[in-house]
Design a protein around this motif. Structure first.
Motif, mmCIF file in Angstrom:
data_model
loop_
_atom_site.group_PDB
_atom_site.id
_atom_site.type_symbol
_atom_site.label_atom_id
_atom_site.label_comp_id
_atom_site.label_asym_id
_atom_site.label_seq_id
_atom_site.Cartn_x
_atom_site.Cartn_y
_atom_site.Cartn_z
ATOM 1 N N ASN A 238 -5.413 -1.350 0.791
ATOM 2 C CA ASN A 238 -5.279 -1.499 1.967
ATOM 3 C C ASN A 238 -5.885 -2.774 2.712
ATOM 4 O O ASN A 238 -6.317 -3.061 3.603
ATOM 5 N N SER B 199 0.714 -1.165 0.091
ATOM 6 C CA SER B 199 -0.124 0.033 0.035
ATOM 7 C C SER B 199 0.908 1.236 0.087
ATOM 8 O O SER B 199 0.412 2.310 -0.631
ATOM 9 N N LYS B 200 2.063 1.226 0.423
ATOM 10 C CA LYS B 200 2.799 2.448 0.494
ATOM 11 C C LYS B 200 3.686 2.576 -0.697
ATOM 12 O O LYS B 200 4.327 3.589 -0.821
ATOM 13 N N SER B 201 3.553 1.707 -1.544
ATOM 14 C CA SER B 201 4.193 1.872 -2.945
ATOM 15 C C SER B 201 3.619 2.732 -3.722
ATOM 16 O O SER B 201 2.517 2.746 -3.802
#
Length: 120
Positions: free
Chosen positions: A95, A45-47
């Protein structure tokens, strides 16, 4: 229609006799949309990058499923999924806690023009 893809190893299991060491993030993606999915992407999700289509040259026909596996040492739990239908229409979900989810099924309602995911 929207789908999410992730850059991980995909294992198509032809028989139940194949055993593999499982990562807690491994999950089964099932296509229940009524349409063929041409591409699947899965990314942390942080990519900011979807990386490569995990299906490669293959497609995910309606009613079919694919096991998506991760390296055993992987510690990331939150992932986004993107799919692209064979008419180039994308769909995305964000998420998913893959440390707690083992199955994701995607659906499409033609009458409502709505795509959604259910998971367990």
């Amino acid at each position: 229609m929207r789908f999410v893809s992730i850059a991980v190893a995909v294992t198509f299991l032809a028989s139940a006799g194949i055993a593999q060491a499982q990562s807690k993030q491994d999950f089964r993606l099932t296509n229940k949309t009524g349409y063929t999915i041409d591409k699947v992407f899965v990314a942390p999700s942080k990519s900011n990058d979807w990386e490569e289509d995990i299906l490669g040259r293959d497609v995910l026909e309606n009613g079919a499923w694919v096991n998506i596996t991760f390296p055993k040492k992987n510690q990331v739990c939150s992932y986004d999924v993107k799919v692209v239908y064979d008419d180039s229409t994308p769909a995305e979900w964000h998420n998913f806690n893959l440390c707690e989810i083992s199955k994701i099924s995607i659906f499409y309602s033609h009458s409502e023009d709505k795509t959604w995911a259910e998971y367990e």
